[in-house]
Design a protein around this motif. Structure first.
Motif, short mmCIF file in Angstrom:
data_model
loop_
_atom_site.label_atom_id
_atom_site.label_comp_id
_atom_site.label_asym_id
_atom_site.label_seq_id
_atom_site.Cartn_x
_atom_site.Cartn_y
_atom_site.Cartn_z
N GLN A 23 -18.00 37.83 49.77
CA GLN A 23 -19.06 38.79 50.05
C GLN A 23 -18.79 39.43 51.40
N GLY A 24 -18.45 40.69 51.38
CA GLY A 24 -18.16 41.41 52.61
C GLY A 24 -16.68 41.39 52.96
N ARG A 25 -16.37 42.12 54.01
CA ARG A 25 -14.98 42.22 54.49
C ARG A 25 -14.94 42.12 56.00
N LYS A 26 -13.77 41.80 56.49
CA LYS A 26 -13.54 41.67 57.92
C LYS A 26 -12.09 42.07 58.19
N GLY A 27 -11.82 42.54 59.38
CA GLY A 27 -10.47 42.94 59.72
C GLY A 27 -9.64 41.81 60.30
N ILE A 28 -8.34 41.86 60.02
CA ILE A 28 -7.38 41.05 60.76
C ILE A 28 -6.48 42.06 61.48
N TYR A 29 -6.01 41.69 62.66
CA TYR A 29 -5.34 42.67 63.52
C TYR A 29 -4.07 42.10 64.14
N GLU A 30 -3.18 43.02 64.48
CA GLU A 30 -1.95 42.71 65.18
C GLU A 30 -1.79 43.81 66.23
N LEU A 31 -1.85 43.45 67.49
CA LEU A 31 -1.73 44.44 68.56
C LEU A 31 -0.42 44.22 69.31
N LEU A 32 0.44 45.24 69.26
CA LEU A 32 1.72 45.18 69.96
C LEU A 32 1.62 46.12 71.16
N LEU A 33 1.69 45.54 72.35
CA LEU A 33 1.70 46.33 73.57
C LEU A 33 3.14 46.65 73.93
N VAL A 34 3.43 47.91 74.16
CA VAL A 34 4.79 48.32 74.50
C VAL A 34 5.02 48.01 75.98
N THR A 35 5.85 47.01 76.23
CA THR A 35 6.15 46.57 77.59
C THR A 35 7.51 47.11 78.01
N GLU A 36 7.82 46.92 79.26
CA GLU A 36 9.14 47.35 79.76
C GLU A 36 10.26 46.60 79.04
N ALA A 37 10.01 45.40 78.60
CA ALA A 37 11.02 44.63 77.87
C ALA A 37 11.28 45.21 76.48
N LEU A 38 10.28 45.86 75.90
CA LEU A 38 10.44 46.44 74.57
C LEU A 38 11.06 47.83 74.58
N ARG A 39 10.87 48.58 75.64
CA ARG A 39 11.34 49.97 75.67
C ARG A 39 12.84 50.11 75.39
N PRO A 40 13.73 49.30 75.98
CA PRO A 40 15.16 49.43 75.65
C PRO A 40 15.44 49.13 74.17
N LEU A 41 14.72 48.17 73.61
CA LEU A 41 14.91 47.85 72.19
C LEU A 41 14.55 49.05 71.32
N ILE A 42 13.45 49.71 71.65
CA ILE A 42 13.01 50.88 70.90
C ILE A 42 14.04 52.01 71.04
N MET A 43 14.50 52.25 72.26
CA MET A 43 15.47 53.32 72.50
C MET A 43 16.80 53.06 71.79
N ASN A 44 17.17 51.80 71.64
CA ASN A 44 18.42 51.44 70.97
C ASN A 44 18.25 51.20 69.47
N ARG A 45 17.09 51.59 68.94
CA ARG A 45 16.81 51.47 67.50
C ARG A 45 16.96 50.03 66.99
N ALA A 46 16.47 49.09 67.75
CA ALA A 46 16.53 47.69 67.34
C ALA A 46 15.71 47.49 66.06
N PRO A 47 16.12 46.55 65.23
CA PRO A 47 15.34 46.26 64.01
C PRO A 47 13.93 45.79 64.35
N ALA A 48 13.02 46.02 63.42
CA ALA A 48 11.62 45.61 63.63
C ALA A 48 11.51 44.11 63.88
N THR A 49 12.38 43.31 63.26
CA THR A 49 12.30 41.86 63.48
C THR A 49 12.64 41.49 64.91
N THR A 50 13.59 42.21 65.52
CA THR A 50 13.94 41.96 66.92
C THR A 50 12.78 42.34 67.83
N ILE A 51 12.18 43.48 67.56
CA ILE A 51 11.02 43.93 68.35
C ILE A 51 9.86 42.95 68.17
N ALA A 52 9.64 42.50 66.94
CA ALA A 52 8.56 41.55 66.67
C ALA A 52 8.78 40.24 67.43
#
Length: 170
Positions: A88-117
């Motif tokens: 009865q009813g619904r509720k959200g589940i969430y995943e919040l990814l904050l883009v940090t300085e450690a993630l920016r090079p991975l994004i720029m180098n097209r790292a796989p989503a699993t590496t970023i995760a």
């Protein structure tokens, strides 16, 4: 700016944006955060009943190891209030990814989503499934509902038990 994007999880948003033709350096410099969300059905409070679940099954589906022996699991039997569905009813589940300085090079180098995760989880990101497990432990939804709306998280398998526990408790 807020926008919607169809992906299975937050880390996959970077690959999706790149696939849409956006340059990785623009993504890395302009995206601050990505939130993934799913709606889960909540257990009917009128027919909510504790459910006995085999501990080996909980291990097999990736339920938090630290909680397997003590967690209470619930489900709805079905009643007039929920029209025999058990939910009865619904509720959200969430995943919040904050883009940090450690993630920016991975994004720029097209790292796989699993590496970023993996890197995001090391920094404290809770996945959709982990947020779902927290709602199961709180008696708000069922194991089946969390499994229904979340994907298998291959990137979790690369974490140690200590890292999994840290991610769950944050």
């Amino acid at each position: 700016m807020f926008s919607t994007l169809h992906t299975n999880d937050a880390p996959s948003a970077f690959t999706r944006l790149t696939d849409m033709g956006i340059e990785p350096f623009l993504i890395a410099s302009s995206v601050e955060a990505v939130m993934a969300q799913r709606l889960i059905r909540t257990i009917c409070p009128h027919c909510k009943t504790e459910q006995k679940v085999d501990r080996d099954y909980l291990r097999k589906i990736g339920f938090p190891e630290a909680d397997i022996e003590t967690a209470k699991v619930w489900h709805g039997l079905g009643c007039e209030q929920c029209r025999q569905f058990g939910y009865q009813g619904r509720k959200g589940i969430y995943e919040l990814l904050l883009v940090t300085e450690a993630l920016r090079p991975l994004i720029m180098n097209r790292a796989p989503a699993t590496t970023i995760a993996h890197r995001a989880m090391e920094a404290g990101m809770r996945t959709l499934r982990i947020d779902g497990w927290n709602k199961v432990k709180a008696g708000e939804t069922t194991i089946e509902e969390v499994l229904r709306v979340t994907q298998i998280e291959e990137h979790i398998d690369t974490l140690t038990e200590g890292e999994k526990t840290q991610s769950i408790t944050r």
